[in-house]
Design a protein around this motif. Structure first.
Motif, PDB file in Angstrom:
ATOM      1  N   LEU A  54      26.028 -35.459  13.292  1.00 39.67           N
ATOM      2  CA  LEU A  54      26.567 -35.104  14.712  1.00 39.67           C
ATOM      3  C   LEU A  54      26.633 -33.928  15.202  1.00 39.67           C
ATOM      4  O   LEU A  54      26.781 -33.346  16.380  1.00 39.67           O
ATOM      5  CB  LEU A  54      28.042 -35.514  14.918  1.00 39.67           C
ATOM      6  CG  LEU A  54      28.369 -37.361  14.897  1.00 39.67           C
ATOM      7  CD1 LEU A  54      29.789 -37.630  15.129  1.00 39.67           C
ATOM      8  CD2 LEU A  54      27.280 -38.088  15.903  1.00 39.67           C
ATOM      9  N   SER A  55      26.341 -32.919  14.265  1.00 38.28           N
ATOM     10  CA  SER A  55      26.477 -31.298  14.553  1.00 38.28           C
ATOM     11  C   SER A  55      25.774 -30.802  15.897  1.00 38.28           C
ATOM     12  O   SER A  55      26.045 -30.152  16.580  1.00 38.28           O
ATOM     13  CB  SER A  55      26.075 -30.617  13.336  1.00 38.28           C
ATOM     14  OG  SER A  55      24.529 -30.654  13.126  1.00 38.28           O
ATOM     15  N   TYR A  57      25.416 -32.502  18.537  1.00 43.58           N
ATOM     16  CA  TYR A  57      25.997 -32.739  19.620  1.00 43.58           C
ATOM     17  C   TYR A  57      27.352 -32.009  19.880  1.00 43.58           C
ATOM     18  O   TYR A  57      27.913 -31.913  20.964  1.00 43.58           O
ATOM     19  CB  TYR A  57      26.113 -34.118  19.780  1.00 43.58           C
ATOM     20  CG  TYR A  57      24.830 -34.843  19.586  1.00 43.58           C
ATOM     21  CD1 TYR A  57      23.794 -34.664  20.702  1.00 43.58           C
ATOM     22  CD2 TYR A  57      24.408 -35.592  18.309  1.00 43.58           C
ATOM     23  CE1 TYR A  57      22.645 -35.235  20.330  1.00 43.58           C
ATOM     24  CE2 TYR A  57      23.285 -35.865  18.163  1.00 43.58           C
ATOM     25  CZ  TYR A  57      22.486 -35.885  19.033  1.00 43.58           C
ATOM     26  OH  TYR A  57      21.216 -36.524  18.940  1.00 43.58           O
ATOM     27  N   ILE A  58      28.216 -31.619  18.717  1.00 45.50           N
ATOM     28  CA  ILE A  58      29.584 -31.402  18.603  1.00 45.50           C
ATOM     29  C   ILE A  58      29.749 -29.918  18.525  1.00 45.50           C
ATOM     30  O   ILE A  58      30.748 -29.288  19.057  1.00 45.50           O
ATOM     31  CB  ILE A  58      30.445 -32.170  17.611  1.00 45.50           C
ATOM     32  CG1 ILE A  58      29.848 -32.045  16.147  1.00 45.50           C
ATOM     33  CG2 ILE A  58      30.605 -33.675  17.994  1.00 45.50           C
ATOM     34  CD1 ILE A  58      30.823 -32.522  15.150  1.00 45.50           C
ATOM     35  N   CYS A  59      28.679 -29.445  17.990  1.00 49.89           N
ATOM     36  CA  CYS A  59      28.921 -27.674  17.740  1.00 49.89           C
ATOM     37  C   CYS A  59      28.614 -27.200  19.119  1.00 49.89           C
ATOM     38  O   CYS A  59      27.809 -27.415  19.928  1.00 49.89           O
ATOM     39  CB  CYS A  59      27.813 -27.375  16.784  1.00 49.89           C
ATOM     40  SG  CYS A  59      28.336 -27.880  15.071  1.00 49.89           S
TER      41      CYS A  59
END
Lengths: 300, 318
Positions: A54-55, A57-59
């Motif tokens: 998911l990095s 999208y979430i970072c």
């Protein structure tokens, strides 16, 4: 069901409902989930895998985006793990980079496990010339330290994730082959194999029902160990500049590129180091738990 | 009574770097239905090899094996399967003869499942019945071998051997790995089973008191050859071969007042590799002379009493 669980005694040191047949997936799950270390390993690895996927999208920052105002900044609210010498967010790099360490560890282990188990099993079953040929062939690989062989491999074929997997996978073959062969030799001559022969058990059934289940548990532990070892080795290769290439954020490569700042900005080195240690530890704990779950002789 | 198992001039040689190991050399004997033949001899004399060769765990080198009047020396395919359902083996070490990853009931069920003619209900019923027959508590059916003691493990091995209702069972030192109180239980169990089911045993052991208890006939082996064969009582009353005499004198007694002459064997055991034709016992025999080096023949010295010793008549004043 609940009171039934309480009443029954211990098996393998864990409170497991004895009505679950040992060896079944349910039993293995019950046993592994009773092991605190294994639970920690599973949660940590699951979190790492999900966060890594998911990095993007979430970072808040891209793993390669440089922030020139905040170069070499210590961990803060803005950059939880700080930034490296080029102002890249370490948290984003750690999370994104997990995929390389895990992919290299898992795929290279898969390669060496499949080929090694196959070669070891063939050598053990058939013996004689086939055994001698296969094992001498593997001796050649084993004569080189695995990291040196992997380096030579990368030097010839070039660097990159795929080469890294191939190099580590091939160097892992002899270990699996030897383990499998030794196990099969030990089991092939036991009396329960003879007993199966006397009741007309066909050879393929002897192999499937008696030999493989008895040979497999050390191999499973070896698989877990090998994943962590190869993950570590991929970090070493990247550290030496032979694995994942900049700007892709492999953990070992992150250690390598920031090692000059260890005195003034130790967090740059310590943070990837901690993640490498925790990942290796998780795989080892999981491997131990699986061994205990699969071995009916195990008692705590 | 007819002979169930007959062996004619059976030989089993193993190749080794130094030459041929004569593990079983020219054995001729027969076992009557419902009887027990005790096979005794020291370690490495070929007792187990003979037992294994009889039920085709080893291929014989030469000679014939006749089972129920049929030559079974070279069997293949279906006939081999049928033969294997009639003969079974109880192994020496109950710790290694049971698959550590199978439960007790899996182990007992395996032969019946492989037979393929029984429904799963029948298999289940028969398993319970067998466990009852050999005296394993029903609650242990989901246990693993490592959770049982040696005696119970051996009972599981016996139940597995009985599963297909065999006629002939080779018992390869089934009690030597157990402690003495358990030994008696297992031997009595085997004898009861014989009475109830009419089983025929080849009972391999090196323990003379065990063999005295269970056998009808006794065969004494020395270095791959049969040195003496006769009924049990005859053997214990009139041992004729010098080796048998030494064996019998080694049985411990509880009577401390009875003076007993122990015969101590001196000399080296001959190598079983290409041993030649001389009497294999002559290196340790006090009576041996030049004639013993020319070879020996198995002769009937007393009625029903076979001995392989040139000096038997002379030593025993017959």
């Amino acid at each position: 069901m609940a009171d039934k669980k309480k009443k029954r005694g211990k098996r393998g040191g864990h409170h497991i409902d004895p009505s679950i047949k040992p060896g079944s997936f349910k039993y293995i799950w019950a046993s592994v989930s009773h092991n605190k270390g294994a639970v920690f390993g599973m949660i940590f690895l699951a979190a790492i895998i999900i966060l890594s996927l998911l990095s993007p999208y979430i970072c808040r920052y891209s793993y390669s985006a440089t922030d020139f105002i905040n170069m070499k900044s210590w961990p803060s609210a803005e950059h939880l793990f700080g930034t490296d010498d080029l102002g890249r967010d370490i948290l984003s790099r750690i999370l994104f980079g997990a995929r390389y360490t895990l992919i290299i560890g898992i795929l290279s282990t898969l390669l060496s496990a499949v080929l090694g188990i196959l070669m070891g099993a063939i050598a053990g079953f058939f013996g004689g010339v086939i055994d001698a040929f296969l094992m001498r062939f593997l001796d050649i690989f084993q004569a080189f330290p695995s990291l040196v062989l992997a380096m030579a491999f990368c030097a010839v074929f070039g660097t990159g994730v795929d080469k890294c997997i191939l190099a580590l996978g091939i160097t892992g073959i002899p270990g699996f082959a030897r383990l499998m062969r030794a196990n099969i030799l030990r089991i092939r001559n036991t009396e329960y194999i003879e007993a199966a022969t006397t009741v007309n058990c066909p050879t393929w059934k002897i192999i499937l029902k008696h030999i493989i289940p008895n040979a497999v548990s050390p191999v499973i532990v070896e698989i877990a160990m090998s994943i962590s070892r190869n993950g570590l080795a991929s970090s070493s290769l990247s550290f030496l500049g032979l694995g994942v290439q900049e700007p892709k954020p492999e953990w070992g490569a992150m250690l390598a590129s920031t090692r000059n700042y260890i005195r003034d900005f130790p967090y740059m080195v310590i943070i990837p180091g901690i993640f490498i240690v925790l990942t290796v530890l998780s795989f080892n704990l999981l491997g131990d738990a699986f061994r205990d779950a699969l071995d009916p002789n195990f008692k705590e | 009574m007819a002979a169930l198992m007959e062996v004619q001039n059976l030989k089993k040689y193993f190749k080794s770097h130094a030459g041929m190991v004569h593990a079983v050399d020219d054995i001729t004997l027969s076992i009557e239905e419902g009887k027990t033949l005790g096979l005794v001899g020291e370690s490495g004399c070929g007792k187990s090899t003979l037992g294994r060769t009889l039920i085709h765990l080893n291929e014989s080198t030469e000679g014939r094996i006749i089972f129920q009047g049929k030559d079974v020396t070279r069997l293949k395919g279906k006939e081999m399967k049928a033969f294997r359902n009639d003969v079974q083996m109880i192994f020496q070490d109950p710790y290694s003869s049971l698959d550590p990853r199978q439960t007790v009931s899996d182990i007992i069920k395996e032969p019946m499942k492989l037979l393929g003619t029984m429904s799963s209900n029948e298999v289940e019923e028969r398993t319970i019945e067998l466990m009852d027959t050999v005296g394993i508590e029903k609650r242990l059916r989901m246990s693993y071998p490592h959770e049982l003691d040696g005696g119970r493990r051996q009972r599981v091995g016996i139940a597995r051997a009985l599963a297909l209702k065999p006629k002939f069972i080779v018992c390869d030192e089934p009690v030597s790995a157990l402690d003495v109180s358990i030994q008696a239980q297992i031997i009595n169990l085997l004898m009861d089973l014989q009475d109830n089911m009419g089983l025929t045993y080849l009972f391999i052991t090196h323990d003379m008191s065990v063999v005295k208890h269970i056998s009808h006939q006794i065969c004494v082996m020395y270095l791959g050859q049969m040195v003496e064969l006769c009924d049990r009582d005859e053997l214990f009353a009139h041992p004729l071969h010098p080796y048998t005499k030494a064996l019998l004198s080694a049985i411990p007694t509880v009577d401390i007042h009875k003076k007993k002459q122990r015969i101590l064997l001196k000399g080296e055991i001959k190598s079983p590799i290409d041993p030649g034709q001389e009497c294999r016992f002559c290196s340790r025999c006090v009576y041996a002379d030049e004639s013993c080096r020319q070879g020996v023949k198995l002769c009937e010295v007393r009625p029903g009493h076979m001995v392989a010793c040139n000096k038997a008549a002379e030593i025993n004043q017959l």
